[in-house]
Scaffold this active site. Structure first.
Site, short mmCIF file in Angstrom:
data_model
loop_
_atom_site.label_atom_id
_atom_site.label_comp_id
_atom_site.label_asym_id
_atom_site.label_seq_id
_atom_site.Cartn_x
_atom_site.Cartn_y
_atom_site.Cartn_z
N HIS A 144 19.51 64.30 -3.93
CA HIS A 144 20.55 63.30 -4.35
C HIS A 144 20.71 63.02 -5.66
CE1 HIS A 144 20.63 61.14 -0.12
NE2 HIS A 144 20.60 62.39 -0.08
N ASP A 163 15.89 63.14 -1.07
CA ASP A 163 16.69 62.03 -1.66
C ASP A 163 16.81 62.16 -3.04
OD1 ASP A 163 17.37 59.22 -2.18
OD2 ASP A 163 16.53 58.65 -0.29
#
Ligand code: NAG
Length: 393
Positions: free
Chosen positions: A240, A217
């Protein structure tokens, strides 16, 4: 403490040696409190006893975890303590294989209301694989634990820690001030759900320096109520990217101000630097943000402001109340895996203002040689220097 072995001239041995000859310094070795570095014996209560002894100590307390692998369950390391605590880890802490053991509490290792703390070295392995499989299987899973969390803490240094395979966020900083995270390594596979590297929320004066983050993430996420955050020399990817948000989920939300991300490299991340807010009413804001000297290597959305975040379509026909202003992108270079290399998708009710672009060069890695472009909606600001592709501001 009385077990003298030949000294190796590592900094840690030196400090322990120093600690032995200075009478006002006390070492609380977890092994003397019953911990076993055999990877099997549950050492939770030994760690808790060592912590509370150190916390009560009026002499300079040093918690020490020697080499070895220590099985520990949830550790709530509570303050306030009498003196600044040095917490040195030469060994590895592992969580039990059964993910319910730590996954039913919000945190695996939590420092709570500690003022004056250095956590130095060591590896923590949360064994998150089983938990991620549960999440991906869509069954009912426990809430999942963050690996290490600082809650209501001040004057904290976290240095040289390696955090592996967290169930959720690896390092959390909440309601804290004056926190320095440096030379940490965070690793989880790219597909692992919600395994953010470092999450900062409601905190002031946070520095993240010289760290490597590979995860599933956000490498770093900055949540509401955060101020004076400095991020420098971070290697991010997979992951991310570095994200401010998601902001504006609720109406009554504190803003984010004065965040700098500098001298960092993004490799094959889903995004580069991102500001993200929910498309729903809110009093939140994000202002005085600086992103400079960044290298993008085959990154999706290298520069992105997305104020239309609304998963599961729970905010139909609404727009973000979060006001984004005074945001500078300076000297951002490299390659993109998406054609829109800069995307400013701002709120129709609260347009972005003071967006400044300077010396940008981002190219699109495309076999068909389609050109990169910038996309603007409800975004105002200025540009100077060379901006490639052409600015839409
Ligand atoms: C912004 O944050 C940095 C530390 O991250 C701090 O040194 C600086 O004083 C802050 N600036 C303002 C205007 O608060």
């Amino acid at each position: 403490m009385t077990n003298f072995k030949p000294m190796k001239y590592t900094s840690v041995s030196w400090l322990l040696f120093f600690c032995l000859i200075i009478p006002s310094c006390l070492a609380f070795n977890v092994v003397s409190f019953g911990a076993r570095g055999d990877g099997r014996t549950d050492s939770t209560s030994a760690f808790l006893r060592a912590w509370s002894a150190a916390c009560q100590s009026t002499r300079q307390p040093n918690v020490y975890v020697p080499r070895g692998t220590y099985l520990v369950r949830t550790l709530s390391l509570n303050g306030p303590c009498r003196r600044r605590i040095e917490f040195r880890i030469d060994g590895t802490l592992v969580a039990p294989k059964n993910y319910y053991a730590i996954g039913q509490s919000e945190f695996w290792i939590m420092f709570y209301k500690v003022s004056g703390l250095t956590v130095h070295g060591g590896t923590i392995h949360a064994m998150g694989q089983g938990y991620w499989s549960c999440r991906k299987g869509g069954g009912s899973c426990p809430q999942g634990a963050r690996s290490i969390q600082f809650m209501w803490c001040n004057n904290v240094v976290l240095r040289g820690l390696k955090s592996l395979y967290s169930q959720r966020v690896h390092v959390g900083i909440g309601y804290s001030s004056n926190v320095r995270v440096e030379y940490v390594t965070i690793i989880a596979p790219s597909g692992s759900p919600n395994t953010d590297g470092i999450h900062v929320q409601n905190s002031r004066g946070v520095t993240i320096y010289g760290s490597i983050i590979k995860t599933g993430d956000d490498c770093i996420s900055i949540g509401s109520g955060s101020m004076n955050v400095w991020i420098e020399r971070v290697g991010c990817g997979p992951g991310h990217g570095i994200s401010i948000g998601s902001l504006g989920h609720t109406w009554n939300e504190p803003g984010v101000a004065n965040v700098t991300v500098a001298n960092s490299v993004f490799t094959k991340t889903q995004n580069g630097v991102r500001i993200k807010s929910w498309a729903r009413p809110s009093g939140g804001f994000a202002k005085n943000l600086m992103f400079r000297n960044l290298v993008m290597r085959n990154v999706g959305n290298p520069i992105i402001i997305d104020q239309n975040y609304c998963p599961h379509n729970i905010c139909p026909r609404q727009s973000s109340g979060v006001k984004v202003s005074q945001v500078t992108f300076k000297n951002v270079k490299g390659t993109s895996s998406t054609q829109a290399v800069m995307k400013f998708d701002c709120s129709p009710s609260n347009p972005c203002s003071g967006i400044r672009l300077q010396d940008i060069k981002l190219t699109y890695n495309d076999r068909l040689r389609r050109p990169a472009f910038a996309y603007c909606k409800n975004a105002r600001g200025s540009h100077r220097g060379k901006v490639i592709p052409r600015s839409c501001i």
